[in-house]
Scaffold this active site. Sequence first.
Site, PDB file in Angstrom:
ATOM      1  N   GLU A  71     -55.239  49.342  32.725  1.00 28.99           N
ATOM      2  CA  GLU A  71     -54.099  48.432  32.838  1.00 28.99           C
ATOM      3  C   GLU A  71     -52.903  49.211  33.372  1.00 28.99           C
ATOM      4  O   GLU A  71     -52.205  49.877  32.586  1.00 28.99           O
ATOM      5  CB  GLU A  71     -53.738  47.859  31.465  1.00 28.99           C
ATOM      6  CG  GLU A  71     -54.834  47.051  30.818  1.00 28.99           C
ATOM      7  CD  GLU A  71     -54.272  46.066  29.793  1.00 28.99           C
ATOM      8  OE1 GLU A  71     -54.395  44.869  30.022  1.00 28.99           O
ATOM      9  OE2 GLU A  71     -53.691  46.509  28.791  1.00 28.99           O
ATOM     10  N   GLY A 117     -47.404  42.098  32.684  1.00 30.26           N
ATOM     11  CA  GLY A 117     -46.329  41.139  32.430  1.00 30.26           C
ATOM     12  C   GLY A 117     -45.298  41.058  33.537  1.00 30.26           C
ATOM     13  O   GLY A 117     -44.234  40.478  33.369  1.00 30.26           O
TER      14      GLY A 117
HETATM   15  P1  13P Z   1     -50.426  40.314  31.552  1.00 28.63           P
HETATM   16  O1  13P Z   1     -51.722  39.686  31.961  1.00 28.63           O
HETATM   17  O2  13P Z   1     -49.459  39.363  30.940  1.00 28.63           O
HETATM   18  O3  13P Z   1     -49.841  41.139  32.661  1.00 28.63           O
HETATM   19  O4  13P Z   1     -50.765  41.356  30.362  1.00 28.63           O
HETATM   20  C1  13P Z   1     -51.800  42.252  30.521  1.00 28.63           C
HETATM   21  C2  13P Z   1     -52.057  42.941  29.233  1.00 28.63           C
HETATM   22  O5  13P Z   1     -51.227  43.689  28.749  1.00 28.63           O
HETATM   23  C3  13P Z   1     -53.310  42.657  28.528  1.00 28.63           C
HETATM   24  O6  13P Z   1     -53.525  43.565  27.507  1.00 28.63           O
END
Ligand code: 13P
Length: 254
Positions: free
Chosen positions: A167, A173
């Site tokens: 990630e 986010g």
């Molecule tokens: P988003 O999909 O909101 O970017 O978040 C990703 C996340 O942190 C999943 O653990």
Amino acid sequence: MFLNQKKIILGNWKMNQNLDQVRSFFEELETFGDISQGICPQAPYLSILENIRPKIGNFLVGSQNISSEASGAFTGETSIQTLSDFSSNFTLVGHSERRQLFHENDELLIKKINLSMEHGVGVVFCIGETLEQRESNRVNEVLSAQLTNVLPKVQNLKPELTCIAYEPVWAIGTGKTATAKQAVEAHRMVKSIISNSLPAKFSKTPILYGGSVKPSNAQELLENPEISGALIGGASLKASDFNEISRIAANIQA
Ligand code: 13P
């Protein structure tokens, strides 16, 4: 749990969803036999998920966090034993929000994974670089340190209980997704780091992508064999989006 080679679509609800929203999500949820799906709600909702989770297919329930201690005077923490009593199949460990906001370090992450392995609870170990690290060409170095400082030091790490989530911090986010090319490159790095630092039995460890995954970009990410699935934040809050991403994964899988 993680070694069945099916695409894995997980939702991390973070500190979102009230009781009505949790219930209506599960009323609208669609399951797909060709993939694994799962949701990590806020901890108190794990107890009701035990009753309303789909009983068919490969539906997993996960915790967003566990204490690094087994039990005792740790006010506000939730133990691995409590989570497994409520049928948690897995837990996230090392999410960038935990690393950044709660200052979780490698030593703590090792303790959490040790406890999970002891209790037969799967671990989705989250790693990823910041924008500054990417722009200074340090992605491989950062991923390598995050993986090798932790996983080889876990006692009795089990392949069937181990999953990685890449990630990139800058994509979480933000609405900014890594391009499929950037994600595939990073997943190849992770695979190679795993093969150089863990026994061969970890060669099939699934590597999920997370960071602004949504129905509109799921196809181009998930169609790559290097990407074993997705860890979804914002778009997992709406059952219709989660269903759509799951459907895309199931069609690729089929
Ligand atoms: P988003 O999909 O909101 O970017 O978040 C990703 C996340 O942190 C999943 O653990």
